[in-house]
Design a protein around this motif. Sequence first.
Motif, PDB file in Angstrom:
ATOM      1  N   LYS A  38       0.774  -1.188  -0.023  1.00 43.29           N
ATOM      2  CA  LYS A  38       0.141  -0.169  -0.025  1.00 43.29           C
ATOM      3  C   LYS A  38       0.952   1.216  -0.093  1.00 43.29           C
ATOM      4  O   LYS A  38       0.566   2.201  -0.747  1.00 43.29           O
ATOM      5  N   GLY A  57     -12.985   1.374  -2.213  1.00 44.26           N
ATOM      6  CA  GLY A  57     -12.953   0.291  -0.990  1.00 44.26           C
ATOM      7  C   GLY A  57     -11.927   0.919  -0.274  1.00 44.26           C
ATOM      8  O   GLY A  57     -10.801   0.495   0.194  1.00 44.26           O
ATOM      9  N   ASP A  81     -17.181   2.850  -0.536  1.00 45.71           N
ATOM     10  CA  ASP A  81     -17.142   1.586   0.220  1.00 45.71           C
ATOM     11  C   ASP A  81     -18.308   0.803   0.312  1.00 45.71           C
ATOM     12  O   ASP A  81     -19.380   1.503   0.526  1.00 45.71           O
ATOM     13  N   THR A 125      -6.949  -0.793  -3.500  1.00 45.70           N
ATOM     14  CA  THR A 125      -6.041  -1.556  -2.764  1.00 45.70           C
ATOM     15  C   THR A 125      -6.746  -2.493  -2.059  1.00 45.70           C
ATOM     16  O   THR A 125      -7.432  -2.457  -1.201  1.00 45.70           O
TER      17      THR A 125
END
Length: 224
Positions: A38, A57, A81, A125
């Motif tokens: 990340k 997300g 999300d 990610t």
Amino acid sequence: MTMLQKHHAGLSRDEVRLYYNHRCQVSWLDDWYSSRAKALALKLFDPRPGQRLLEVGVGTGQCFVEILKRLQGQGELYGVDLSPEMVRLTNQRAAASGYSGYRVIEGAADKLPFVDQSFDGVFCTYVLDLLPQQEIVQALGEFQRILRPGGRVVLAGLTPGQCPFTRLTAWLWTFIYCRVPLAVGGCRPLSLAPYLRRRQFAHLQRHYLVQRGVPSEIMVASRL
Ligand SMILES: C[S@@+](CC[C@H](N)C(=O)[O-])C[C@H]1O[C@@H](n2cnc3c(N)ncnc32)[C@H](O)[C@@H]1O
């Protein structure tokens, strides 16, 4: 035929929502295998003041707030999300950062509530590796639709290994995923390049890294 082609062994959308709603307080635990990927994905995303960006997300909002800081209050950052709890946590974390110019909403990667060609970049990610194959294709289609020509997508996720040890860990992960998907958060190792090709992204870079034996890939692609 591989284990994954036989059936989509993962979680349904309702299960994903429920799982991440309950897991949000401890989802930082996933950093044991994903924090380095990340960090690299963020560096490659390279947010600049004035850009209009989207994270899909957002999870608990760790990366979202890093992107927000790099926009330095100039630009717009949206977050989406599936889990209302993750949306709440990310909103909370973003508000605490003191920066403005963001909005976090509940929604799904494969049906984004944004107009065509309106973003400079999409960051995502450890989300596509949760989705059934058809939804991955649809999500990338959505990323392509909302990006301006030349806009970039940066993706990170679990991937198959490249040496005997990491091939074994990825195989074990997939084995558990096929039997008890909840035990591995509903994610499985994937290679994203074929999906990007199907959606006519120019594939610019692939980075592969291993953290505590778990292999991840980071993909940078641009909208044609
Ligand atoms: C494994 S977590 C990753 C969170 C964050 N991106 C990170 O890397 O730390 C997956 C996140 O994606 C969300 N998610 C799962 N399926 C989704 C979908 N179809 N659309 C949008 N978000 C989704 C989950 O609710 C969860 O917050």
